[in-house]
Design an enzyme around this catalytic site. Structure first.
Site, PDB file in Angstrom:
ATOM      1  N   ARG A  12      36.553  63.213  25.620  1.00 24.03           N
ATOM      2  CA  ARG A  12      37.110  65.131  25.998  1.00 24.03           C
ATOM      3  C   ARG A  12      38.265  65.497  27.148  1.00 24.03           C
ATOM      4  O   ARG A  12      38.458  64.929  27.828  1.00 24.03           O
ATOM      5  CB  ARG A  12      36.149  65.431  26.500  1.00 24.03           C
ATOM      6  N   CYS A  13      38.775  66.566  26.846  1.00 22.91           N
ATOM      7  CA  CYS A  13      39.507  67.160  27.583  1.00 22.91           C
ATOM      8  C   CYS A  13      39.143  66.857  29.213  1.00 22.91           C
ATOM      9  O   CYS A  13      38.218  67.835  29.467  1.00 22.91           O
ATOM     10  CB  CYS A  13      40.144  68.414  27.328  1.00 22.91           C
ATOM     11  N   PRO A  14      40.133  66.815  30.326  1.00 22.73           N
ATOM     12  CA  PRO A  14      40.821  65.491  30.641  1.00 22.73           C
ATOM     13  C   PRO A  14      41.236  64.276  30.477  1.00 22.73           C
ATOM     14  O   PRO A  14      42.558  63.684  30.766  1.00 22.73           O
ATOM     15  CB  PRO A  14      42.254  66.377  31.374  1.00 22.73           C
ATOM     16  N   ASP A  45      48.541  68.788  25.056  1.00 22.40           N
ATOM     17  CA  ASP A  45      48.363  68.162  26.202  1.00 22.40           C
ATOM     18  C   ASP A  45      49.229  67.443  26.754  1.00 22.40           C
ATOM     19  O   ASP A  45      50.388  67.164  27.118  1.00 22.40           O
ATOM     20  CB  ASP A  45      47.311  67.779  27.062  1.00 22.40           C
TER      21      ASP A  45
END
Length: 75
Positions: A12-14, A45
């Site tokens: 998951r981000c980041p 991103d």
């Protein structure tokens, strides 16, 4: 054809972006990195980061929730 593949699926981000940055830092100019991610934030991103970096986005695609980026390491 890529010199290296980074499979960031399930992260998951980041994390996909952070792992991409770390991998690019260990590569030589001109080498190509293929990144595979499943986090939708990666579609935003990673290209945004590349716009501000010395690296170049060669190709990007999305298939069935998998985002693929081919990045050429800059000098």
């Amino acid at each position: 054809m890529s010199d290296r593949i980074l499979d960031a699926s399930g992260l998951r981000c980041p994390m996909p972006l952070l792992k991409t940055k770390l991998e690019l830092n260990s590569m030589s100019p001109g080498e190509k990195l293929e990144v595979i991610a499943t986090d939708a934030g990666s579609a935003r991103d990673i290209p945004a980061f590349l716009e501000l970096s010395r690296h170049r986005l060669v190709n990007s695609a999305e298939t069935d929730g998998h985002f693929r980026f081919v990045i050429e390491c800059g000098g």
